[in-house]
Design an enzyme around this catalytic site. Structure first.
Site, short mmCIF file in Angstrom:
data_model
loop_
_atom_site.label_atom_id
_atom_site.label_comp_id
_atom_site.label_asym_id
_atom_site.label_seq_id
_atom_site.Cartn_x
_atom_site.Cartn_y
_atom_site.Cartn_z
N ARG A 53 0.88 -1.21 0.11
CA ARG A 53 0.07 0.05 -0.08
C ARG A 53 0.96 1.26 -0.06
NH1 ARG A 53 -3.31 -0.44 4.53
NH2 ARG A 53 -1.64 0.90 5.36
N TYR A 105 -8.76 23.84 -13.86
CA TYR A 105 -9.42 22.52 -14.21
C TYR A 105 -10.81 22.38 -13.45
CZ TYR A 105 -10.61 17.68 -14.15
OH TYR A 105 -11.39 16.35 -14.47
N ASP A 178 -0.29 23.14 -11.60
CA ASP A 178 -0.95 21.96 -12.21
C ASP A 178 -0.34 22.08 -13.62
OD1 ASP A 178 -2.36 20.52 -14.00
OD2 ASP A 178 -4.40 20.80 -12.96
N LYS A 203 -3.32 12.29 -18.92
CA LYS A 203 -3.38 12.91 -19.95
C LYS A 203 -1.83 12.69 -20.66
CE LYS A 203 -6.96 14.45 -18.30
NZ LYS A 203 -7.03 15.82 -17.40
C1 LIG Z 1 -7.74 15.96 -16.23
C2 LIG Z 1 -7.38 17.02 -15.59
C3 LIG Z 1 -7.07 17.14 -14.07
C4 LIG Z 1 -7.75 15.91 -13.32
O1 LIG Z 1 -6.81 14.74 -13.37
P1 LIG Z 1 -7.69 13.40 -13.50
O2 LIG Z 1 -6.57 12.48 -13.87
O3 LIG Z 1 -8.84 13.42 -14.30
O4 LIG Z 1 -8.20 13.03 -12.01
C5 LIG Z 1 -6.47 18.17 -13.50
N1 LIG Z 1 -6.08 19.07 -14.21
C6 LIG Z 1 -6.00 19.49 -15.45
C7 LIG Z 1 -5.35 20.54 -16.21
C8 LIG Z 1 -6.74 18.32 -16.21
O5 LIG Z 1 -6.65 18.15 -17.44
#
Ligand SMILES: *Cc1c(COP(=O)(O)O)cnc(C)c1O
Length: 391
Positions: A53, A105, A178, A203
């Site tokens: 874990r 986001y 981010d 992504k």
């Molecule tokens: C998709 C996304 C998220 C969230 O990520 P998940 O893997 O879907 O939980 C956060 N920030 C950005 C810029 C995103 O494109």
């Protein structure tokens, strides 16, 4: 094993750091599905692991590679981008002030607002591209955490990371970026002064629309980072070993995919800019974009694979264009090998800040001429479609 820091990101990624498993000298990374590890007769753990874990060897290579690409002290994988982002916010002291951008986001914005409603954090917003206003807020009402997303979903406004980090440092504020959209190939927030980088690894890092994962990277160890680690180990929201393996496989072609997406996005943005069927092209790589100069200074090698277009003729015309695209797939998400189109306002629903005529395009690695031809045919009759609606 230490990452060879003198090699370029392309080499580090292509070889996944060049790790070789000792027993069979495997060139491909090994999958580690074990949940538990054997003790020696004296009760010690000769393999250095106790339980998966919090100590899964399945994460080591992908985490070390990501930390090397970001120039960070350490990376941690999470079972989604949201799990990574929320792990960091939850590691702050109760009631901590978070300063977040207006454009960001949508899912994370909603979660932060929920948390603020329950008084677990105090939440304020700033304009992504207004550096002076941001510096003033950092001076007068310093938050515990400044959240940055640049270029920001879905209008691709640009925040000057170095300037924001300088103002934040003077205020004693932590900075998290981010960096899902620029990827470590185009922007290195830690080198610009940020404390943490977050990725939706779903992504670009994975890049094949077949893994949901997330990651955090820190510039240096700290009490907040230790709480993040502890929360993952104890809270138990962890990525599966097969997903970690697939993610590492995806990361090995990250530089190639990102470069192709950037080149095609730039070409598509330039082609559609000034097209009468498009009211506006939102892409930091266009000199007309208000964030172009800052983006050119803090992004290397391209302006990313994401752009948005505002379709002349309004929402109905935009919907019609999305419906007519064929090479572009109509789906949410971004950063994968296949190009995607999405009408963000209807996905985000009531309260969205997204213009109703906006289509978000995630540019994949297909031949750019196929993407351009698809856009051309789909844009051809939007106003006629709009006219067909009853008055
Ligand atoms: C998709 C996304 C998220 C969230 O990520 P998940 O893997 O879907 O939980 C956060 N920030 C950005 C810029 C995103 O494109």
């Amino acid at each position: 094993m230490n990452a060879p820091r003198t090699l370029s990101p392309d080499t580090l990624a292509a070889q996944a750091l060049g790790w070789i498993a000792p027993q069979h000298r495997d060139l491909a990374p090994t999958i580690h599905p074990a949940s538990t590890f054997e003790r020696a007769a004296d009760g010690s753990y000769p393999g250095g692991r106790l339980y998966s874990r919090d100590q899964s060897p399945a994460y080591d290579q992908a985490e070390t590679l990501l930390a090397a690409l970001e120039g960070g002290h350490q990376a941690l994988l999470f079972p989604s981008g949201m799990a990574a982002a929320t792990a960091l916010v939850q590691a702050l002291e109760p009631g901590a002030r978070v300063l977040a951008p207006h454009a960001m986001y949508w899912g994370l914005r909603n979660w932060l607002q929920e948390l603020a409603t329950r008084r677990q954090i105090a939440l304020d917003f700033y304009d992504n591209a207004d550096g002076e206003a941001l510096a003033a807020v950092l001076r007068t009402m310093p938050p515990r955490l400044l959240w940055i997303e640049t270029p920001a979903n879905p209008t691709w406004e640009v925040t000057d990371i170095a300037a924001a980090c300088a103002a934040a440092r003077a205020a004693g504020t932590l900075v998290a970026v981010d960096s899902t959209v620029p990827t470590p190939l185009l922007t290195r927030p830690l080198a610009l002064g940020a404390d943490f980088v977050m990725h939706s690894a779903t992504k670009y890092l994975n890049g094949h629309s077949d893994v949901v994962a997330g990651a955090l990277v820190c510039r240096e160890d700290s009490p907040v980072w230790q709480r993040v680690r502890q929360n993952r180990a104890q809270g138990g929201a962890v990525l599966g070993p097969f997903e970690a393996w697939l993610l590492l496989r995806g990361m090995r072609t990250l530089p190639l995919r990102v470069r192709q997406a950037c080149a095609s996005a730039q070409r598509i943005a330039e082609t559609l800019h000034g097209d009468a069927r498009v009211a506006q092209v939102l892409y930091p790589g266009l000199p007309s974009h208000p964030g172009h100069a800052v983006a050119a200074a803090q992004m290397q090698g391209g302006f990313g694979g994401m752009l948005s277009i505002r379709v002349a003729g309004g929402e109905a015309a935009a919907m019609a264009v999305a419906g007519r695209l064929q090479v572009f797939k109509r789906a949410t998400s971004l950063g994968s090998v296949e190009s995607l189109v999405e009408h963000r306002a209807s996905v985000e629903g009531p309260g969205t800040l997204c213009p109703p005529d906006l289509l978000r395009l995630s540019i994949g690695i297909e031949a750019v001429d196929d993407l351009l031809a698809d856009l051309d045919q789909a844009l051809d009759a939007p106003t006629r479609m709009a006219d067909r609606r009853p008055a």
